[in-house]
Design a protein around this motif. Structure first.
Motif, PDB file in Angstrom:
ATOM      1  N   ARG A 211     -87.262   0.413  68.915  1.00  0.00           N
ATOM      2  CA  ARG A 211     -86.273  -0.520  68.388  1.00  0.00           C
ATOM      3  C   ARG A 211     -84.845  -0.045  68.659  1.00  0.00           C
ATOM      4  NH1 ARG A 211     -88.970  -4.114  64.629  1.00  0.00           N
ATOM      5  NH2 ARG A 211     -91.023  -4.264  65.561  1.00  0.00           N
ATOM      6  N   VAL A 212     -84.728   1.061  69.353  1.00  0.00           N
ATOM      7  CA  VAL A 212     -83.391   1.568  69.680  1.00  0.00           C
ATOM      8  C   VAL A 212     -82.918   0.882  70.969  1.00  0.00           C
ATOM      9  CG1 VAL A 212     -82.071   3.629  70.267  1.00  0.00           C
ATOM     10  CG2 VAL A 212     -83.942   3.777  68.613  1.00  0.00           C
ATOM     11  N   GLU A 213     -81.682   0.405  70.953  1.00  0.00           N
ATOM     12  CA  GLU A 213     -81.137  -0.294  72.120  1.00  0.00           C
ATOM     13  C   GLU A 213     -79.946   0.476  72.675  1.00  0.00           C
ATOM     14  OE1 GLU A 213     -82.482  -2.684  73.512  1.00  0.00           O
ATOM     15  OE2 GLU A 213     -83.821  -3.562  72.004  1.00  0.00           O
ATOM     16  N   PHE A 214     -79.742   0.338  74.003  1.00  0.00           N
ATOM     17  CA  PHE A 214     -78.520   0.938  74.549  1.00  0.00           C
ATOM     18  C   PHE A 214     -77.689  -0.089  75.303  1.00  0.00           C
ATOM     19  CE2 PHE A 214     -81.617   1.128  77.816  1.00  0.00           C
ATOM     20  CZ  PHE A 214     -80.949   1.084  79.031  1.00  0.00           C
TER      21      PHE A 214
ATOM     22  N   GLY B 183     -77.621   1.650  69.564  1.00  0.00           N
ATOM     23  CA  GLY B 183     -77.508   0.929  68.303  1.00  0.00           C
ATOM     24  C   GLY B 183     -78.819   0.240  68.022  1.00  0.00           C
ATOM     25  N   TRP B 184     -78.885  -0.475  66.915  1.00  0.00           N
ATOM     26  CA  TRP B 184     -80.132  -1.147  66.542  1.00  0.00           C
ATOM     27  C   TRP B 184     -79.856  -2.231  65.538  1.00  0.00           C
ATOM     28  CZ3 TRP B 184     -79.416   4.136  66.365  1.00  0.00           C
ATOM     29  CH2 TRP B 184     -78.873   4.632  65.170  1.00  0.00           C
ATOM     30  N   HIS B 185     -80.849  -3.065  65.334  1.00  0.00           N
ATOM     31  CA  HIS B 185     -80.740  -4.099  64.323  1.00  0.00           C
ATOM     32  C   HIS B 185     -80.813  -3.431  62.950  1.00  0.00           C
ATOM     33  CE1 HIS B 185     -81.453  -7.782  62.121  1.00  0.00           C
ATOM     34  NE2 HIS B 185     -81.124  -8.456  63.227  1.00  0.00           N
ATOM     35  N   PRO B 186     -79.938  -3.762  62.008  1.00  0.00           N
ATOM     36  CA  PRO B 186     -79.948  -3.069  60.711  1.00  0.00           C
ATOM     37  C   PRO B 186     -81.319  -3.071  60.039  1.00  0.00           C
ATOM     38  CG  PRO B 186     -78.051  -4.509  60.878  1.00  0.00           C
ATOM     39  CD  PRO B 186     -78.873  -4.759  62.100  1.00  0.00           C
TER      40      PRO B 186
ATOM     41  N   ILE C 136     -73.586   4.420  68.106  1.00  0.00           N
ATOM     42  CA  ILE C 136     -73.158   5.821  68.124  1.00  0.00           C
ATOM     43  C   ILE C 136     -73.377   6.418  69.501  1.00  0.00           C
ATOM     44  CG2 ILE C 136     -73.468   6.197  65.646  1.00  0.00           C
ATOM     45  CD1 ILE C 136     -76.032   7.584  66.191  1.00  0.00           C
ATOM     46  N   ASP C 137     -72.618   7.482  69.761  1.00  0.00           N
ATOM     47  CA  ASP C 137     -72.656   8.110  71.070  1.00  0.00           C
ATOM     48  C   ASP C 137     -73.961   8.859  71.260  1.00  0.00           C
ATOM     49  OD1 ASP C 137     -70.173   7.263  71.866  1.00  0.00           O
ATOM     50  OD2 ASP C 137     -69.168   8.890  70.757  1.00  0.00           O
ATOM     51  N   ALA C 138     -74.452   8.812  72.493  1.00  0.00           N
ATOM     52  CA  ALA C 138     -75.678   9.538  72.810  1.00  0.00           C
ATOM     53  C   ALA C 138     -75.574  10.099  74.209  1.00  0.00           C
ATOM     54  CB  ALA C 138     -76.886   8.612  72.700  1.00  0.00           C
ATOM     55  N   GLU C 139     -76.270  11.231  74.428  1.00  0.00           N
ATOM     56  CA  GLU C 139     -76.317  11.801  75.761  1.00  0.00           C
ATOM     57  C   GLU C 139     -77.783  11.946  76.160  1.00  0.00           C
ATOM     58  OE1 GLU C 139     -74.496  15.666  76.137  1.00  0.00           O
ATOM     59  OE2 GLU C 139     -75.448  15.952  78.104  1.00  0.00           O
ATOM     60  N   VAL C 140     -78.101  11.464  77.366  1.00  0.00           N
ATOM     61  CA  VAL C 140     -79.493  11.535  77.823  1.00  0.00           C
ATOM     62  C   VAL C 140     -79.827  12.978  78.177  1.00  0.00           C
ATOM     63  CG1 VAL C 140     -81.157  10.710  79.517  1.00  0.00           C
ATOM     64  CG2 VAL C 140     -79.300   9.199  78.732  1.00  0.00           C
ATOM     65  N   ILE C 141     -80.910  13.499  77.555  1.00  0.00           N
ATOM     66  CA  ILE C 141     -81.347  14.857  77.894  1.00  0.00           C
ATOM     67  C   ILE C 141     -82.395  14.790  78.990  1.00  0.00           C
ATOM     68  CG2 ILE C 141     -82.449  16.947  77.029  1.00  0.00           C
ATOM     69  CD1 ILE C 141     -81.257  16.257  74.285  1.00  0.00           C
ATOM     70  N   GLU C 142     -83.381  13.911  78.813  1.00  0.00           N
ATOM     71  CA  GLU C 142     -84.352  13.722  79.893  1.00  0.00           C
ATOM     72  C   GLU C 142     -85.007  12.361  79.746  1.00  0.00           C
ATOM     73  OE1 GLU C 142     -87.769  16.224  79.795  1.00  0.00           O
ATOM     74  OE2 GLU C 142     -87.833  16.291  77.613  1.00  0.00           O
TER      75      GLU C 142
END
Ligand SMILES: Nc1ncnc2c1ncn2[C@@H]1O[C@H](COP(=O)(O)OP(=O)(O)OP(=O)(O)O)[C@@H](O)[C@H]1O
Ligand SMILES: [Mg+2]
Lengths: 419, 367
Positions: free
Chosen positions: B292-295, B355-358, B307-313
């Motif tokens: 359910r997580v969207e980018f 982000g995601w739907h609340p 929120i900020d995210a960094e791709v690890i793998e």
């Protein structure tokens, strides 16, 4: 693709063209030799201490040269002449020749012993005849019969003819309570002399009674051992094994203290008034003693195989049966008991075989009527009647082997679990 | 189908407690009503008391306290063989010294049924699991899956209205397990029996059950339908136990009905739905399902916090792509993306906003 499966299997070959079977055998040969050398010491030990003595014993049971090696003239005469009812003078002459030689070599006892097995009372006849032989004059027939009427007895002549060969089945014949009549036919001995068959039968019946008693006592114990939590079952196991760690003599003597006429049980019964002083029951030094003490001695041999089988029966079988609507009794009878059968069979076989050959306990507590066949074997051994002891032991061995065979047919030896 | 009150329940546990050693409770105040014809699964980690509950119901363990009702009567004192409950054991418990036919005939024999009736019933039960041709085999001559079917047929052959299964598929491989799940479910529906099923495989619980009771530490943590359980876990144990889950610790910044604004430990604000939150300022654990997580901003509702995210793998898993992200200071935030032609391929080190739907972020009380 080549159809390999339907062609003969010996056509299979390795990559370099050798037949597969030969290649496999070559590969395994080295491993086989190594395994053989590893077990070689044990093999030698077993052969020396077990197989050779047993073969020796079996040989003794069919071989006794007490007469044949000491009476060469008689042997020659028996070989030259067929059996007749009327014994001629020349036979008596041969006998006297042999008796003279026996007197010189002091072997009259050995020859007499051999004849004595089948015609009791002949040792002394041989010895006295050997002493008198030097002074005897022809006709020897009359001289010998005058010295002892037994020399006219056809039974003695039948016995000597049979003893003229070292190899004989006489000892098995005696073990079966049989003898030869004057015409060399097998007949049963007189009622009052039939001891062996009766003792064999008694040994087997008592062993069955002892085995059943062991089974009845061991089954609940083994079940408890299998279902109790570890700590408690270990304690119980120690109690079961305790007899193993105590000297057989100590255990047997403690039974004497308990069972004898002035012993604990009789004292107790008199004290509570179950019977008076004169009603004290004899529970030891008779058959009762053997039946009471033997199961105690042999109990661990029943408990351990039962336990090893019961331990691996998952409790879920009983639960499944209960959930399917079976009462606890039906569950026991239809589900639990059948699964313990290999243990029951193994334990019973073990206890029965041990009981059949048991010697020390019946000797100590069995009195006169609680003796088993092994006590008689030991009696013959003490008297140096090796051949007789060997024949009885061989019959016992055969009976045990038949039991093993039956077990294998009915249950399968590979299912034997001994702990 | 689902029992709403204990009165019309087919099976009911009422304040049941169980202790084996008199020191600790293995089952602590169990209340559970099961409707007639329901497929209820007990799900939980090892040692949580599932088997114990089943054994109490079957009659092999006695409840230390409380009542167990079957069809309106108290069965606390009824011995197991009179309860008429079918049971499938984890190791099948087929009697090794009997053939398949004798195994099935056993429950009918102890009920005193005539030979012809028995044969008819055994045949029907074996046909039901397509195993009639194996009637003369011994259990040891059957494969695991075949034994499983026989165990099932045996539990059903005497027409029990309640069947208990304790991890019946635990020993089977994945494919066979899925196939048997389907067959059991099918039998349940066609026979109209009530099934209480124990497993610690959550996938199995979700696909088969009408309702799932999640056990932990001797208590039912949540009793709900599979979709409720997955989408609306009541507490953080259930959220973590069922499916994969991202957890973000924080404090409640604003609370408006069930809408909550959560400030994470690292300072970011996120939207969430308050589940068992009582007041502003409370500590919370926000749980979000990876799928359910969207980018992509267009997939998020308007005005959603990101929120900020960094791709690890990024891990290629066939049907999905699984991205491990660094989010709010933690390195194990997972996002799952469908593996479609048009899917954006992320690469390690890439900076994105998630982000995601609340509704999909559930603010739970931290355990
Ligand atoms: N017969 C018993 N005696 C004592 N304690 C027991 C007994 N059976 C189970 N327990 C304990 O009760 C607790 C619950 O056990 P239970 O078998 O109900 O767990 P479970 O949920 O079925 O676990 P699993 O998924 O591993 O089968 C465990 O801590 C276990 O050690
Ligand atoms: Mg369990």
């Amino acid at each position: 693709m080549v159809d390999v499966t339907s062609s003969a299997p010996d056509l299979l070959r390795t990559a370099d063209g050798r037949p597969l079977k030969a290649a496999l055998a070559a590969a395994q040969r080295k491993a086989k030799w190594r395994a053989f050398f590893l077990v070689l010491p044990l093999l030698a030990f077993v052969v020396l201490t077990f197989i050779v003595p047993i073969l020796k014993m079996l040989e003794r049971s069919v071989n006794h040269d007490g007469f044949s090696s000491n009476a060469p003239a008689m042997v020659a005469w028996f070989n030259a002449n067929p059996a007749t009812a009327d014994i001629p003078e020349e036979a008596y002459a041969a006998l006297v020749t042999d008796l003279k030689q026996m007197q010189k070599d002091k072997t009259a006892g050995a020859a007499g012993t051999r004849i004595n097995y089948t015609v009791p009372g002949t040792i002394s006849v041989f010895k006295s005849a050997a002493r008198a032989a030097e002074k005897m004059t022809p006709p020897y027939k009359d001289a010998l019969i005058a010295s002892n009427k037994m020399w006219a007895d056809p039974l003695v002549w039948v016995a000597m003819r049979n003893a003229s060969s070292a190899y004989t089945s006489d000892f098995y014949m005696v073990s079966a309570d049989l003898k030869r009549d004057a015409a060399d036919n097998l007949v049963r001995v007189e009622d009052n002399q039939r001891i062996y068959v009766y003792l064999f039968a008694k040994t087997f019946v008592l062993s069955i009674v002892i085995t059943v008693a062991c089974l009845l006592l061991a089954f609940p114990i083994a079940h408890l051992l299998a279902v109790l939590p570890m700590a408690k079952s270990n304690l119980l196991m120690i109690l079961v094994l305790l007899p193993f760690w105590t000297s057989l003599l100590v255990r047997t003597s403690s039974w004497i203290a308990i069972l004898q006429e002035q012993g604990i049980i009789n004292d107790l019964m008199v004290w509570i008034g179950a019977y008076g002083e004169d009603g004290r029951i004899r529970m030891i030094y008779n058959q009762t003693g053997t039946i009471i003490v033997m199961p105690h001695i042999l109990l661990p041999f029943m408990v351990l195989p039962l336990y090893s089988v019961m331990r691996v029966i998952p409790p879920s079988y009983a639960r499944a049966a209960r959930s399917l609507g079976a009462t606890s009794w039906t569950t026991f009878r239809r589900i639990y008991l059948p699964q313990t059968l290999p243990g029951i069979a193994a334990g019973s076989l073990l206890v029965f075989i041990l009981a059949v050959g048991y010697y020390i306990t019946p000797a100590l507590v069995g009195g006169a009527d609680g003796q088993l066949i092994s006590n008689l074997i030991s009696f013959h051994m003490n008297k140096a009647n090796w051949s007789m002891a060997a024949a009885l032991a061989a019959i016992l061995l055969a009976a045990v082997l038949i039991l093993y065979w039956l077990y294998d047919r009915l249950i399968g030896i590979d299912r034997l679990k001994l702990g | 189908m689902v029992a709403t009150s204990p009165n019309d329940a087919f099976v009911a546990f009422e304040h049941v407690q169980k202790s084996y050693d008199g020191v600790s409770l293995v089952v602590k105040d169990l209340n559970l009503s099961i409707g007639k014809g329901e497929f209820l699964t007990m799900l939980g980690p090892s040692g949580s008391g599932k088997t114990t509950c089943l054994m109490m119901l079957a009659g092999f363990e006695t409840a230390t306290h409380g009542r167990i009702m079957l069809d309106g009567t108290n069965i606390n004192e009824v011995p197991p063989h009179k309860r008429g409950i079918g049971m499938v054991f984890q190791n099948y418990a087929l009697f090794p010294h009997m053939t398949v036919g004798e195994n099935l005939s056993f429950p009918l024999e102890v009920r005193g049924m005539s030979k012809s009736d028995r044969e008819a019933k055994v045949k029907r039960a074996l046909d039901m699991v397509q195993m009639y041709s194996f009637i003369n085999r011994r259990p040891a001559q059957l494969s695991g899956g075949q034994q499983q079917r026989i165990a099932l047929a045996r539990a059903l052959v005497f027409d029990p209205s309640l069947v208990l299964m304790d991890e019946p598929l635990g020993a089977l491989d994945k494919q066979l397990r899925e196939h048997m799940q389907f067959e059991i479910k099918h039998l349940h529906e066609s026979l109209g029996i009530t099934v209480v099923y124990v497993t610690h495989d959550q996938g199995e619980a979700l696909t088969m059950s009408d309702r799932v009771a999640v056990f932990n530490d001797g208590r039912i943590q949540q009793l709900a339908t599979p979709s409720d359980l997955y989408e609306r876990p009541d507490n953080s144990f259930v959220a973590q136990f069922i499916g994969e889950n991202n957890k973000l610790p924080g404090t409640i910044e604003e609370l408006n009905g069930d809408k909550a604004l959560v400030r994470l430990a690292t300072g970011e604000l996120i939207d969430a739905t308050a589940v068992n939150i009582k007041e502003k300022g409370q500590q919370t654990l926000v749980s979000i399902r990876p799928e359910r997580v969207e980018f992509k901003p267009e997939m998020m509702p308007a005005g959603a916090h990101t929120i900020d995210a960094e791709v690890i793998e990024v891990i290629y898993m066939g049907d999905i792509l699984r991205a491990v992200l660094r989010v709010a200071g933690s390195n194990d935030f997972v996002m799952k993306m469908r593996n479609t032609l048009s899917q954006t391929r992320l690469t390690a080190g890439q900076k994105i906003k998630v982000g995601w739907h609340p509704q999909d972020a559930r603010a739970l009380d931290p355990m």
